[in-house]
Design a protein around this motif. Structure first.
Motif, short mmCIF file in Angstrom:
data_model
loop_
_atom_site.label_atom_id
_atom_site.label_comp_id
_atom_site.label_asym_id
_atom_site.label_seq_id
_atom_site.Cartn_x
_atom_site.Cartn_y
_atom_site.Cartn_z
N TYR A 3 14.97 6.83 15.90
CA TYR A 3 15.55 5.63 16.47
C TYR A 3 14.76 5.20 17.70
N PRO A 4 14.79 3.92 18.05
CA PRO A 4 14.15 3.51 19.30
C PRO A 4 14.79 4.27 20.47
N VAL A 5 13.97 4.63 21.46
CA VAL A 5 14.50 5.32 22.64
C VAL A 5 14.81 4.35 23.76
N GLU A 52 11.17 -2.93 21.76
CA GLU A 52 11.65 -1.56 21.78
C GLU A 52 10.51 -0.58 21.97
N THR A 53 10.88 0.57 22.46
CA THR A 53 9.94 1.68 22.60
C THR A 53 10.34 2.77 21.62
N GLU A 54 9.35 3.24 20.86
CA GLU A 54 9.61 4.32 19.91
C GLU A 54 8.96 5.60 20.42
N ALA A 55 9.52 6.70 20.04
CA ALA A 55 8.97 8.01 20.40
C ALA A 55 8.86 8.88 19.15
N HIS A 56 7.87 9.71 19.15
CA HIS A 56 7.66 10.59 18.01
C HIS A 56 8.87 11.49 17.75
#
Length: 196
Positions: A64-66, A56-60
């Motif tokens: 939730y994962p984006v 997964e990719t997370e964003a600030h």
């Protein structure tokens, strides 16, 4: 929709064969040549599990994962065999050999089973057959392998079992496993085409 779509596996059988053996052409036809039924197994041991893995990719900006994507897939079929035979030993230990031994100088003939050496485990094909009333299904696994260690208990108050845990293997052709259902599973009928 309702209780008619519940399923209780009142009938269960597991068949094994060498990889490449012709699969049954449907959920109720006789098993083709080359398949062997493992026989009796304990009533509460039959289980199927899937274990997909994801990255997964997370964003600030989001808790939730984006983005989520699947990176691996895995599945296994597990059962505790009750019947002791060379075929079942070979399935549980991943192969091996059996030979008849006649002692030098006389004595009773006996059989010697030797488990497979490292690097010589054999793959098998499997068909799990389940039934509930008139409904019949088969889960067909073209390639799988016993990848678990063997732990057995030999108590005097219970029959000794042999743990069979088959890991599904994939290939570049076809599905790693698939299910076939007879027409008594009416809820599996494909939707009708518009205007059909």
């Amino acid at each position: 929709m309702g209780a008619e779509n519940l399923f209780t596996a009142q009938i269960a059988a597991l068949h094994l064969a060498p990889v490449g053996t012709a699969a049954p052409a449907g959920p109720t036809v006789a098993m083709p040549t080359g398949w062997k039924n493992v026989g009796l197994f304990t009533p509460d041991s039959l289980a199927w599990s899937g274990d997909p893995e994801f990255s997964e990719t997370e964003a600030h900006q989001s808790p939730y994962p984006v983005k989520v994507w699947q990176t691996k897939d895995a599945a296994s079929l597990e059962v505790e065999l009750l019947e002791w035979s060379f075929d079942n030993f070979a399935a549980v230990y991943g192969g091996g050999t059996i030979e008849e031994v006649t002692p030098e100088g006389g004595g009773a003939v006996y059989y010697k089973y030797t488990p497979p050496a490292i690097g010589t485990r054999t793959e098998v094909a499997a068909v799990l057959e389940l039934g509930d009333g008139t409904r019949r299904m088969r889960r067909i696994i073209p390639r799988c392998m016993q990848r678990e260690g063997v732990q057995q208990e030999f108590g005097r108050d219970a029959s000794a079992t042999m743990p069979l845990n088959l890991s599904v293997l994939g290939s570049d052709v076809g599905s790693a496993f698939y299910d076939v259902f007879n027409a008594a599973f009416t809820s599996f009928a494909p939707p009708e085409e518009p205007g059909g």
